[in-house]
Write an enzyme that holds these catalytic residues in place. Structure first.
Site, PDB file in Angstrom:
ATOM      1  CG  ASP A  73       3.291  -0.550  -5.051  1.00  0.00           C
ATOM      2  OD1 ASP A  73       2.346  -0.581  -4.547  1.00  0.00           O
ATOM      3  OD2 ASP A  73       3.649   0.021  -5.915  1.00  0.00           O
TER       4      ASP A  73
ATOM      5  CD  GLU B 181      -0.917  -3.289  -4.749  1.00  0.00           C
ATOM      6  OE1 GLU B 181      -1.554  -2.750  -4.396  1.00  0.00           O
ATOM      7  OE2 GLU B 181       0.293  -2.858  -5.202  1.00  0.00           O
TER       8      GLU B 181
END
Lengths: 712, 113
Positions: free
Chosen positions: A355, A392
């Site tokens: 993330d 990401e």
């Protein structure tokens, strides 16, 4: 001869006594609590503490049963280590109490009143039942526990599916089976998910990407639904409390402290079904938040080590959540690496999706590093050697690295540009034919010199509209999140097909169905790794909410009734995934060059428009066809058919002229999003070999191969 | 605290009935009581009808006994699992290692044949 009795080891005997407890100097590594002969070894790091104690609780007791201060001789460097003998590990909860200066300007936030969670705790108790209100007066909420890492894996071994062959399915442990329609014995749990493995197999996905499963607190969201007044949750779980512990509230056996076994059992069964497991991991921030947040662990052990701080000692906020983990500090790098090794070695996890990974390449003062040591270390670590690493590749402070995330030949990226381009093209925006071709070819503009599996292609993910909502809403509808619809992305590139929200109009519904199929068709025929959001294969809706992080209800849950009511889309999705698996030419790892490298007479990829060999790159163009020559499959090493994919984003139908095939081969119809989809291998031959009538807002997939002798 | 262990020799099998709770306190003692029943090629039915609760440590004990049995080509069958025990064992994967029988008499008949 039997193994030497382990109790003969000298270090199996205590040397000291603290109150009624017999102890000895422990081993500094590994950190955390580790069962050793006769006792448990506890080890914790703190550079700035002036004293450190091990705090012991009987399971569930509100007050500690003992507090054992580490004697000075039990400290090596800045690590406190002690073996305590005669503990009943199963009924033990523990934490640490670190005292030291409270001097935020210098980065120190010690608080001798708090019992701190062990950052390396393998198990956490205190939140075993999802959503159950805890006693907020409890002195210690996230209780560390000892785990026997002794799961019996039998013959389980990594599947090592080549990255380019993956079809990723992104889902949420609880949301996948929490809906009453799931009919599983333990809804919303690892065990419940295990019961749905046959569904996943039939769908054809071979990689399950799970939203965070590290222990988090779903109850730390203070907001309520503005209409119903109901509590809102931290449902997604991007607020990690403990990085080594599986979320107990996701386990039917969490109340028995058996969440680790239950999760491992799920992984083992998924592997048996040929499905890899990738975890969405959140190393960019923690649940401790900014200076207003709770002191749970890191803040009280060594704030200045674990968090990025301004010169005045305030928290940098590159994550949008108040704090930012200081990932490239050597101690934190070690923490991240140990954590991932733990999940690979103990849980047989096959990969990770990071993330806001751009934060992982920031220096302690926030500047992006050209050669971030953490990323390099993860790329070359021997235990992580064959795991998938997916970034990401952006963060909440504007560092956008899609296409240039430091990759060391290992890292893949969520391709945000793929998502945006495909959405805009299918919606009908002009000027995108050229870019769509680049995206479908694996985005060589972004990933030249890397394999095409550097690109994880996706159109929808947990964060944003679902596929059904992407074609049903022009605007987000997040009122239920209690933030006046100000949260969530506003640039969705969505189109409602004529009416906002649910529609009774047949033509609107038909158009939406086609658009969903068009999007899936592009996704599953593009080069790169496709990722599907769970439920999109049955048209799951969140009623226009594009940020359901806080919605633990039917907005988020997978409604299994749709498996029947939306059987058409499910059937289409299954066949499309099967088609991808059946055609290695779509899963080649080298980027196509548009040249003929194998002497087949055809380039590896060629582009077409309404006319064969005549792509229309003009701004007004809305038709693109891609042909992949099967002789080039996997660099010419395996045999495959020709595959032709055409997408018409225009509001008018077009008669496409098809490229001619080698002698004896004919075009066969696999799917036309406006009419039919056929089983792989059972594609009928086209009646008119040289042309195809493609309806408005439609896509077609043809396969070119020798005409079946029995075909009429 | 201990688990009460009683055994019966039946045709072709030894039935070991357990009673009480198998947790971290009792499981060590239970293991040493169970292992003597596991001989080369023996057939042992462990009757858990009288067990109200099995903790994580208890399940580990049963698995260790099972692994010992495998070394000696002995066969262990669990009978009399309560719904709760059965569910916990199933959710955590422990159940996959064991032969499980619903009915003691039917199982004895099978073993005696």
């Amino acid at each position: 001869m039997s193994t030497q009795d382990i109790r003969e080891r000298i270090d199996a005997f205590p040397t000291h006594r603290i109150g009624p407890y017999r102890v000895r100097a422990g081993r500094p590594l590994p950190y955390g609590a580790t069962p050793v002969p006769g006792g448990v070894n506890f080890s914790v790091y703190s550079d700035g503490a002036t004293s450190m104690s091990l705090v012991l609780f009987e399971r569930g007791a509100t007050q500690p049963s003992a507090e054992l201060e580490f004697p000075p001789e039990f400290r090596i460097g800045s690590v406190y280590a002690m073996t305590v003998f005669g503990l009943d590990a199963e009924n033990l909860e523990y934490g640490f109490r670190a005292d030291g200066p409270f001097d935020p300007a210098r980065g120190d936030r010690f608080d001798g009143v708090k019992v701190l969670s062990d950052p390396y705790a393998r198990l956490i108790s205190g939140r075993e039942v999802w959503g159950r209100e805890p006693d907020w007066d409890n002195v210690y909420h996230y209780r560390s526990q000892v785990l026997n890492d002794d799961f019996d894996w039998g013959g389980d071994r990594p599947l090592r599916i080549p990255a380019e062959d993956l079809v990723i399915y992104e889902t949420h442990v609880r949301g996948f089976t929490r809906h009453p329609s799931s009919k599983v014995s333990a809804p919303g749990t690892y065990a419940g998910m295990r019961e749905k493995i046959p569904y996943l197999r039939e769908l054809g996905v071979n990689c399950l990407e799970l939203l965070p499963v590290f222990e988090f607190d779903e109850l730390d969201n203070p907001r309520t639904d503005p209409v119903t007044g109901e509590r809102l949750y931290n449902y997604w779980g991007y607020n990690t409390v403990s990085f080594f512990a599986p979320k107990a509230g996701y386990a039917a056996t969490g109340p028995f402290g058996m969440q680790a076994d239950e999760f491992k059992s799920l992984v083992k069964e998924l592997h048996k079904a040929g499905i890899e497991v990738v975890l969405d991991v959140v190393f960019n921030h923690t649940a401790e938040g900014n200076e207003q947040g709770p002191t749970i662990s890191f803040r009280g052990l060594d704030n200045a080590t674990y968090y990025m701080l301004t010169p005045r000692g305030e928290y940098y906020n590159f994550s949008g959540t108040g704090n930012t983990v200081n990932c490239n500090h050597p101690v934190v790098r070690d923490f991240v690496l140990s954590c991932l090794r733990h999940w690979v070695a103990e849980y047989h996890i096959d990969g990770f999706r990071f993330d806001l990974a751009a934060i992982l390449d920031r220096a302690p003062d926030g500047t992006p590093l050209p050669n971030p040591p953490l990323l390099e270390q993860l790329a070359h670590d021997p235990i992580l050697r064959h795991t998938k690493l997916i970034a990401e590749a952006w963060d909440a402070a504007g560092l956008y690295q899609v296409g240039n995330f430091p990759n060391y030949g290992r890292w893949s990226e969520w391709n945000g540009k793929y998502r945006d381009t495909v959405r805009r093209f299918v919606k009908g925006e002009p000027g995108l034919v050229g870019e769509l071709a680049t995206r479908m070819a694996g985005s060589p503009d972004l990933y030249q010199g890397r394999t095409s599996s550097a690109s994880v292609n996706f159109i929808t993910a947990h964060d944003g509209f679902t596929l059904a909502d992407l074609v049903s809403y022009n605007d987000k509808h997040n009122e239920a999140n209690g933030e006046n619809n100000n949260d969530g992305a506003s640039d969705n590139n969505s189109w409602n097909c004529g009416e906002e929200g649910p529609s009774a109009l047949a033509h609107v519904r038909e158009l939406r169905m086609r658009q969903m199929k068009n999007l899936l068709t592009i996704l599953l025929t593009s080069q790169g790794i496709p990722m599907i959001l769970a439920g999109d294969e049955v048209g799951r809706t969140q009623l226009g909410n594009n940020n359901t992080y806080c919605q633990d209800n039917e907005l988020s849950w997978f409604d299994w009734g749709r498996v029947e009511t939306n059987a058409e889309l499910l059937d289409f999705s299954r066949k499309l995934i099967a088609f991808r698996h059946a055609h290695p030419v779509l899963r080649t790892s080298d980027h196509p060059t548009g040249t003929d490298r194998v002497g087949s007479g055809y380039p590896d990829v060629s582009w077409h428009g309404v006319g064969a060999w005549a792509p229309d790159w003009a701004d007004h163009g809305r038709v693109l066809a891609m042909m992949r020559c099967g002789r080039h499959a996997k660099g010419g090493t395996v045999a495959d058919d020709h595959v032709y994919v055409a997408v018409n984003a225009h509001w008018e139908a077009h008669d496409l002229e098809l490229p001619a095939l080698p002698d004896g081969q004919r075009w066969h119809l696999f799917a036309d999003t406006g009419t039919a989809v056929h089983p792989v291998g059972g594609e009928p031959e086209l009646k008119h070999p040289g042309r195809f009538h493609l309806g408005a807002h439609s896509a077609v997939v043809l396969v070119g191969r020798a005409a079946h002798p029995t075909t009429a | 605290m201990t688990v009460k262990v009683s055994s019966q020799e039946r045709t072709g099998a030894t039935v070991v009935a357990l009673e009480g709770e198998i947790n971290s306190t009792t499981s060590g003692g239970l293991q040493s009581q169970l292992l003597p029943f596991i001989g080369q090629g023996s057939v042992v039915l462990i009757d858990l009808t009288g067990i109200s609760y099995i903790s994580s440590a208890g399940l580990r004990t049963l698995l260790i006994v099972h692994r010992h049995a495998q070394q000696l080509d002995a066969e262990i069958t669990l009978v009399g699992l309560s719904d709760e025990v059965s569910f916990v064992m199933s959710a955590t994967g422990f159940l996959d290692f064991f032969r499980v029988a619903e009915d003691l008499d039917a199982e004895l008949e099978r073993a005696g044949r």
